[in-house]
Design an enzyme around this catalytic site. Structure first.
Site, PDB file in Angstrom:
ATOM      1  N   GLY A  31       0.790  -1.227   0.000  1.00 49.70           N
ATOM      2  CA  GLY A  31       0.000   0.000   0.000  1.00 49.70           C
ATOM      3  C   GLY A  31       0.820   1.274   0.000  1.00 49.70           C
ATOM      4  CG  LEU A 109      -0.356  -7.868  -7.447  1.00 45.86           C
ATOM      5  CD1 LEU A 109       0.656  -8.799  -6.788  1.00 45.86           C
ATOM      6  CD2 LEU A 109       0.266  -7.134  -8.621  1.00 45.86           C
ATOM      7  CG  HIS A 126       2.809  -0.998 -15.802  1.00 43.65           C
ATOM      8  ND1 HIS A 126       2.590  -2.227 -15.199  1.00 43.65           N
ATOM      9  CD2 HIS A 126       3.836  -1.174 -16.672  1.00 43.65           C
ATOM     10  CE1 HIS A 126       3.442  -3.109 -15.701  1.00 43.65           C
ATOM     11  NE2 HIS A 126       4.204  -2.496 -16.588  1.00 43.65           N
ATOM     12  CG  ASP A 167      -0.190  -3.391 -17.312  1.00 42.39           C
ATOM     13  OD1 ASP A 167      -0.736  -2.896 -16.315  1.00 42.39           O
ATOM     14  OD2 ASP A 167       0.639  -4.326 -17.241  1.00 42.39           O
ATOM     15  CD  GLU A 196       5.241   3.510  -9.491  1.00 45.28           C
ATOM     16  OE1 GLU A 196       4.463   3.311  -8.535  1.00 45.28           O
ATOM     17  OE2 GLU A 196       5.908   2.610 -10.016  1.00 45.28           O
TER      18      GLU A 196
END
Length: 224
Positions: A31, A109, A126, A167, A196
């Site tokens: 997380g 996932l 991603h 993706d 990210e």
């Protein structure tokens, strides 16, 4: 379950919000992505509210991290459902109850089917420059190891609208980082994660501002 028409042109995708955007996040691990978003919200750098975090496994380290920050967390075990459709339905029903404006896949996932009502309301990040090193099986260190083994000189991250393929949905933004000769999967992962931490909140801000437009598979940002 009806499937979204991902090629349909929509301009704009959402109206500007005059209040904090309500976010639901889906996790399967530590997380850390959601922790970063929460920290930005607390610091006043992201005008948003985390209204629900859904974990696909009860042993996710992210569960305790979110609960310690008093963020609502719900566990919906993928293994508790016989089909992807049933799992997806239960997940989006929980998101409905939280009245989220936008759903963020954050190290999630489990494959999930996105219903029509959430078309262009689910984002994914991603850890590569899609279409490189993406698709089924490419997650976490597998992505970074593949980039190093291929010998690429740059990598990065991609924020895109999620559709019902791995993706695959329209790209909102990308950030690049160098791949250094001495890099390991861990060192490259750390550099990409730093990118990210900037890219995901920026995509949320763009969505909330109503500046995202789409035509076919291309996302455009309308100037201020």
């Amino acid at each position: 379950m009806s499937q979204p028409n991902w090629e349909e042109a929509i301009r704009p995708l959402a109206e500007p919000l005059s209040r904090p955007i309500r976010l639901a996040a889906l996790i399967s691990g530590g997380g850390t992505t959601v922790v970063n978003l929460h920290d930005l919200i607390v610091a006043g750098e992201l005008d948003a509210e985390l209204v629900n975090v859904i974990a696909s496994r009860p042993d996710c380290a992210g569960i305790d991290r979110m609960r310690s920050r008093e963020v609502p967390v719900e566990v919906i075990r993928r293994k508790g459902f016989e089909s992807t459709a049933d799992f997806s339905e239960a997940t989006f029903e929980a998101i409905d109850r939280a009245e989220a404006d936008l759903v963020l896949l954050a190290g999630f996932l489990a494959f999930i089917e996105i219903p029509e009502r959430y078309a262009y309301r689910v984002l994914n990040i991603h850890p590569s420059l899609i279409p490189a090193f993406c698709g089924k099986g490419y997650h976490g260190e597998h992505v970074h190891r593949a980039a190093i083994e291929r010998g690429v000189k740059v990598s990065g991250c991609t924020v895109h609208f999620a559709d019902n393929e791995y993706d695959h949905g329209p790209i909102i933004l990308q950030r690049t980082v160098p791949v250094l000769p001495q890099d390991t999967a861990d060192s490259l992962a750390a550099r990409v994660f730093a990118a990210e931490c900037e890219a995901y909140p920026e995509a949320v801000r763009l969505f909330a501002s109503g500046r995202l437009e789409i035509a076919g598979n291309r996302v455009r940002v309308r100037p201020v």
